[in-house]
Motif scaffolding. Structure first.
Motif, PDB file in Angstrom:
ATOM      1  N   GLY A 121      38.907  41.205  45.340  1.00 20.54           N
ATOM      2  CA  GLY A 121      38.527  40.310  46.413  1.00 20.54           C
ATOM      3  C   GLY A 121      37.619  41.043  47.456  1.00 20.54           C
ATOM      4  N   LYS A 122      38.033  42.468  47.696  1.00 17.16           N
ATOM      5  CA  LYS A 122      37.323  43.306  48.767  1.00 17.16           C
ATOM      6  C   LYS A 122      35.880  43.502  48.180  1.00 17.16           C
ATOM      7  N   ALA A 123      35.910  43.832  46.911  1.00 17.23           N
ATOM      8  CA  ALA A 123      34.728  44.432  46.196  1.00 17.23           C
ATOM      9  C   ALA A 123      33.862  43.390  46.065  1.00 17.23           C
ATOM     10  N   PHE A 124      34.257  42.068  45.617  1.00 21.88           N
ATOM     11  CA  PHE A 124      33.435  41.114  45.201  1.00 21.88           C
ATOM     12  C   PHE A 124      33.883  39.806  46.067  1.00 21.88           C
ATOM     13  N   PRO A 125      33.110  39.718  47.513  1.00 21.37           N
ATOM     14  CA  PRO A 125      33.702  38.420  48.409  1.00 21.37           C
ATOM     15  C   PRO A 125      33.407  37.194  48.008  1.00 21.37           C
ATOM     16  N   GLY A 126      32.453  37.142  46.865  1.00 18.87           N
ATOM     17  CA  GLY A 126      32.317  35.710  46.253  1.00 18.87           C
ATOM     18  C   GLY A 126      33.635  35.225  45.501  1.00 18.87           C
ATOM     19  N   SER A 150      32.349  36.584  40.180  1.00 18.40           N
ATOM     20  CA  SER A 150      32.355  35.686  41.023  1.00 18.40           C
ATOM     21  C   SER A 150      33.478  34.288  40.503  1.00 18.40           C
ATOM     22  N   GLY A 151      33.616  33.390  41.726  1.00 22.87           N
ATOM     23  CA  GLY A 151      34.446  32.317  41.152  1.00 22.87           C
ATOM     24  C   GLY A 151      35.849  32.640  41.273  1.00 22.87           C
ATOM     25  N   ARG A 152      36.860  31.759  40.790  1.00 22.42           N
ATOM     26  CA  ARG A 152      38.225  31.743  40.917  1.00 22.42           C
ATOM     27  C   ARG A 152      38.639  32.659  39.884  1.00 22.42           C
ATOM     28  N   VAL A 153      39.516  33.784  40.653  1.00 30.21           N
ATOM     29  CA  VAL A 153      40.156  34.827  39.811  1.00 30.21           C
ATOM     30  C   VAL A 153      41.755  34.964  40.181  1.00 30.21           C
ATOM     31  N   LEU A 154      42.541  34.883  38.947  1.00 25.42           N
ATOM     32  CA  LEU A 154      43.952  35.068  39.253  1.00 25.42           C
ATOM     33  C   LEU A 154      44.224  36.543  38.738  1.00 25.42           C
ATOM     34  N   ASP A 155      45.225  37.090  39.599  1.00 26.60           N
ATOM     35  CA  ASP A 155      45.601  38.249  39.701  1.00 26.60           C
ATOM     36  C   ASP A 155      47.335  37.828  38.771  1.00 26.60           C
ATOM     37  N   LEU A 156      47.497  37.648  37.670  1.00 25.09           N
ATOM     38  CA  LEU A 156      48.651  37.177  37.129  1.00 25.09           C
ATOM     39  C   LEU A 156      49.803  38.454  37.067  1.00 25.09           C
ATOM     40  N   GLY A 157      50.809  38.126  37.600  1.00 25.50           N
ATOM     41  CA  GLY A 157      51.696  39.102  37.645  1.00 25.50           C
ATOM     42  C   GLY A 157      51.347  40.160  38.529  1.00 25.50           C
ATOM     43  N   CYS A 158      50.939  40.028  39.786  1.00 30.09           N
ATOM     44  CA  CYS A 158      50.138  40.588  40.738  1.00 30.09           C
ATOM     45  C   CYS A 158      50.949  41.723  41.384  1.00 30.09           C
ATOM     46  N   GLY A 159      52.306  41.785  41.421  1.00 31.15           N
ATOM     47  CA  GLY A 159      53.030  42.813  41.967  1.00 31.15           C
ATOM     48  C   GLY A 159      52.782  43.028  43.354  1.00 31.15           C
ATOM     49  N   TRP A 160      52.310  44.129  44.077  1.00 27.95           N
ATOM     50  CA  TRP A 160      52.165  44.102  45.513  1.00 27.95           C
ATOM     51  C   TRP A 160      50.866  43.820  45.574  1.00 27.95           C
TER      52      TRP A 160
END
Length: 203
Positions: A77-82, A59-69
């Protein structure tokens, strides 16, 4: 012949769209991928190893760094809606796809065009990255260092890196920045490294 890399800011290669499907923690996800972006047409093995090594609850704020597509940010985000998902990449084409893939899979996400963490605001409970190894050690080590200053109190950085592409030397470097550094998964030559307690403010 194009000289594009997946870490080029503005790929010039002709579009070659390809669909990718991925199942993650009970969720069936569909993505659009393209030429000029890392791992066209499928979730690469390293990214899969990273995603499967993440905690059972997030939960909380999550950064996908160098996210590509967007496979990491969208899957989490889909698995953990929080989770509040943020995705960043230097590659304009990749970032546009990431935003569209988030929408396609019903995930609310902020996207930032950024060289590393330069244009990414705020702090994060989790930073997740499959770093652009081919961009060179100087580039990825800067990502590791800058991430320490972006983690909230108790925040964690998760990195996947191949042993033969420098996992052991990366581990040594990370221990100079973070209080706790653990290798939490090894699979198919890939290591997932978890870092906590950044000391970057003192550097």
């Amino acid at each position: 012949m194009s000289n594009d890399h997946y870490f080029s800011a503005s790929p010039e290669s002709a579009h070659r769209y390809a669909e990718a499907e991925y199942a993650y923690r009970g969720q069936e996800l569909r993505f659009t991928t393209d030429a000029g972006v890392f791992s066209r047409g499928e979730v690469d093995f390293g990214t899969d190893v990273l995603l499967r090594a993440l905690p059972e609850e997030m939960s909380g704020r999550v950064l996908d760094l160098g996210c590509g597509w967007g496979p990491v940010g969208v899957s989490v985000g889909k698995a953990f809606p929080g989770c509040r998902i943020v995705m960043s990449d230097v590659n304009e084409r990749a970032l546009e796809l990431a935003g569209k893939n988030a929408q396609r899979n019903g995930v609310a996400a902020e996207t930032y065009l950024s060289d590393g963490l330069e244009n990414v605001p705020g702090s994060f409970d989790f930073i997740l990255t499959n770093p652009p190894i081919r961009a060179g050690k100087q580039v990825i080590y800067r990502l590791f260092l800058d991430s320490a200053a972006k983690l909230s109190q108790g925040g964690r950085l998760y990195i996947v890196i191949r042993k033969q592409q420098g996992a052991e030397s990366a581990l040594k470097y990370l221990k100079t920045i973070y209080e706790t550094v653990d290798t939490i998964e090894k699979s198919g030559g890939f290591w997932v490294i978890r870092c906590m307690g950044g000391n970057a403010h003192a550097l």
